[in-house]
Design an enzyme around this catalytic site. Sequence first.
Site, PDB file in Angstrom:
ATOM      1  N   ASP A 144       0.791  -1.218  -0.064  1.00 54.91           N
ATOM      2  CA  ASP A 144       0.138  -0.095   0.190  1.00 54.91           C
ATOM      3  C   ASP A 144       0.896   1.202  -0.113  1.00 54.91           C
ATOM      4  OD1 ASP A 144      -2.002  -1.786   0.216  1.00 54.91           O
ATOM      5  OD2 ASP A 144      -2.160  -1.521   2.459  1.00 54.91           O
ATOM      6  N   ARG A 179     -15.471  -1.376 -25.021  1.00 58.98           N
ATOM      7  CA  ARG A 179     -16.188  -1.347 -23.710  1.00 58.98           C
ATOM      8  C   ARG A 179     -15.544  -0.552 -22.807  1.00 58.98           C
ATOM      9  NH1 ARG A 179     -16.204  -8.132 -23.406  1.00 58.98           N
ATOM     10  NH2 ARG A 179     -18.141  -8.413 -23.839  1.00 58.98           N
ATOM     11  N   MET A 186      -5.707  -2.658  -4.969  1.00 57.75           N
ATOM     12  CA  MET A 186      -5.416  -2.569  -3.464  1.00 57.75           C
ATOM     13  C   MET A 186      -5.071  -1.397  -3.063  1.00 57.75           C
ATOM     14  SD  MET A 186      -4.657  -6.407  -2.348  1.00 57.75           S
ATOM     15  CE  MET A 186      -5.804  -7.506  -1.811  1.00 57.75           C
ATOM     16  N   ARG A 188      -5.609  -0.067   0.161  1.00 63.14           N
ATOM     17  CA  ARG A 188      -6.336  -0.059   1.674  1.00 63.14           C
ATOM     18  C   ARG A 188      -7.180   1.791   1.547  1.00 63.14           C
ATOM     19  NH1 ARG A 188      -6.761  -3.738   5.743  1.00 63.14           N
ATOM     20  NH2 ARG A 188      -4.974  -4.438   5.728  1.00 63.14           N
ATOM     21  N   ARG A 291      -0.221  -8.998  -4.548  1.00 60.70           N
ATOM     22  CA  ARG A 291       0.783  -9.366  -3.377  1.00 60.70           C
ATOM     23  C   ARG A 291       1.405 -10.582  -3.713  1.00 60.70           C
ATOM     24  NH1 ARG A 291      -2.982  -8.916   1.651  1.00 60.70           N
ATOM     25  NH2 ARG A 291      -2.461 -10.928   2.067  1.00 60.70           N
TER      26      ARG A 291
HETATM   27  O1  F6P Z   1      -2.164  -4.050   3.111  1.00 59.48           O
HETATM   28  C1  F6P Z   1      -2.218  -4.891   2.184  1.00 59.48           C
HETATM   29  C2  F6P Z   1      -3.526  -5.159   1.790  1.00 59.48           C
HETATM   30  O2  F6P Z   1      -3.443  -6.002   0.579  1.00 59.48           O
HETATM   31  C3  F6P Z   1      -4.528  -4.120   1.248  1.00 59.48           C
HETATM   32  O3  F6P Z   1      -4.069  -3.697   0.050  1.00 59.48           O
HETATM   33  C4  F6P Z   1      -5.773  -4.867   1.422  1.00 59.48           C
HETATM   34  O4  F6P Z   1      -6.654  -4.114   1.698  1.00 59.48           O
HETATM   35  C5  F6P Z   1      -5.654  -5.796   2.579  1.00 59.48           C
HETATM   36  O5  F6P Z   1      -4.224  -5.930   2.572  1.00 59.48           O
HETATM   37  C6  F6P Z   1      -6.099  -7.119   2.240  1.00 59.48           C
HETATM   38  O6  F6P Z   1      -6.144  -8.046   3.249  1.00 59.48           O
HETATM   39  P1  F6P Z   1      -6.558  -9.526   3.471  1.00 59.48           P
HETATM   40  O7  F6P Z   1      -5.288 -10.200   2.537  1.00 59.48           O
HETATM   41  O8  F6P Z   1      -6.542  -9.783   4.875  1.00 59.48           O
HETATM   42  O9  F6P Z   1      -7.899  -9.610   2.752  1.00 59.48           O
END
Ligand code: F6P
Length: 368
Positions: A144, A179, A186, A188, A291
Site C-alpha cells: 500500500d 467497452r 488494492m 487500503r 501481493r
Molecule cells: O495492506 C495490504 C493489503 O493487501 C491491502 O491493500 C488490502 O486492503 C488488504 O491487505 C487485504 O487484506 P487481506 O489479505 O487480509 O484480505
Amino acid sequence: MKSKIRRIAINTGGGDAPGLNGVIRAVVLAALARGWEVMGIRKGYLGLLDTSQLIPLTRESVRGIAHLGGTILGTSNKGNPFEMPVKLPDGEVTTVDRSAEVVENFHRLGFDALITIGGDGSMRIAHGLAEKGVPVVGVPKTIDNDLEETDVTFGFETAVSVATEAIDRLHSTAEAHERVFVVEVMGRYAGWIALASGLAGGADVILIPEIEYSLEAIARKIQDREARGRHFSIVVAAEGARPAGGELHVLGPKEAGREVRLGGIGELVAAEITAATGKETRSVVLGHLQRGGRPTAYDRLLALRFGAAAVRLVAAHKFNVMVALDPPTVRAVPLSRAIRRMKNVPLDCDMIESARELGICLGEALGE
Ligand code: F6P
C-alpha cells in the site's frame, strides 16, 4: 556498558508483500556474519505466544529465497498481542491484551533484539512492545506504501508493476469490444497503487481515496472520449475510493482484532457508468495477484538493503526505530514518528499534477 548481542529473533506480520524473504535473507546473513544466532518466529507475533514453533535460521534456510514471494516464516493479520480475539461462551468475539506474555516469552527465550517486518499495524505493535522493554527494530513492508517516514515500502513497486501489466492487457480487449473496464486495485485507505499504476498504464480515469469522486465527471470523460472516436475507456479504482458524500465499500462486518476488508467499489462504479453512459462496462478485481509472486528487482534490492540496515542498527544498540528509505540512503527513524499517521497521496504532489496535465480524470466534481 551495552550487553553483547548474541541471539536475535525475526518475524513477519500483517499481509504479506513481495520482498519479505529478501529481508529475512539479509538479516540472517548479516547477523551470522557478526557471530549471532537468529531465530525465526512463525506467523507474526503469534509465534511469541505459542513458542513451540520457533525456527533456527541458518545460511541454508535462507539460500535462494530472495526472489520468492510470500514469507518462509508465515504471517498473520489476526495476531496483534495487544488485541487478541477470544470467543466468549455466548459466541461473541472480544479482544484481550496478551502483550505481557509476548514480552515474557521474548526474555525467557534469551533474545537480545527483535527485528520485525510489517506495515503500520505491525509497527504500532512493535512500538508498544518497545515501550514495554523489548529492543525492537522495524522494517517497513506493505504494497500500500502508506507508511510515514519512508520514501517507499518494499512490495509497492511489485504491486504497481502487476497492476500496470493488467491495465496494459485490458486496453486491447476494451478497445476490441468498445467497452469500459473498471480495474479495482488494492491500497487500503491510500491511493498510491491506483495513481501509480493508472498513470503508468495510461488509464483515462483514476479514483483514489484522497479525492471523493463525482460520477458525472467520470461519465463526462467517457463521453468526451466517445465523441473523439475513442469508444473504450479504462478506469482504475482504488479499493478505498468513494463517491462524494458516500461510504467506503466493505466486504462484510469488521471482525474483532482485524482490519475491515475493503472491496466491491469496482463493480459499483461499473454499474454506475453503464447507467450513466449506456456503455457496456466490466469490472476486474486484481486482489491478491498484486501481493503474490516474485518481487521486482527494485523491491528485492530494497528488501535486502533494509534487512542489512536493520542488523546494523541492532549492532549499534539503536532500538525502538524503523529503517526507512531516504534516497540515496537508508536511515533509522523513531517508531513513534513512523506510526503517527497514515501516508496518503498528497493532493499537491507531482503525480496528481502530472495526471491532470495528461488529461486523466481524477473524479473531481466538474467545475472544480
Ligand atoms: O495492506 C495490504 C493489503 O493487501 C491491502 O491493500 C488490502 O486492503 C488488504 O491487505 C487485504 O487484506 P487481506 O489479505 O487480509 O484480505
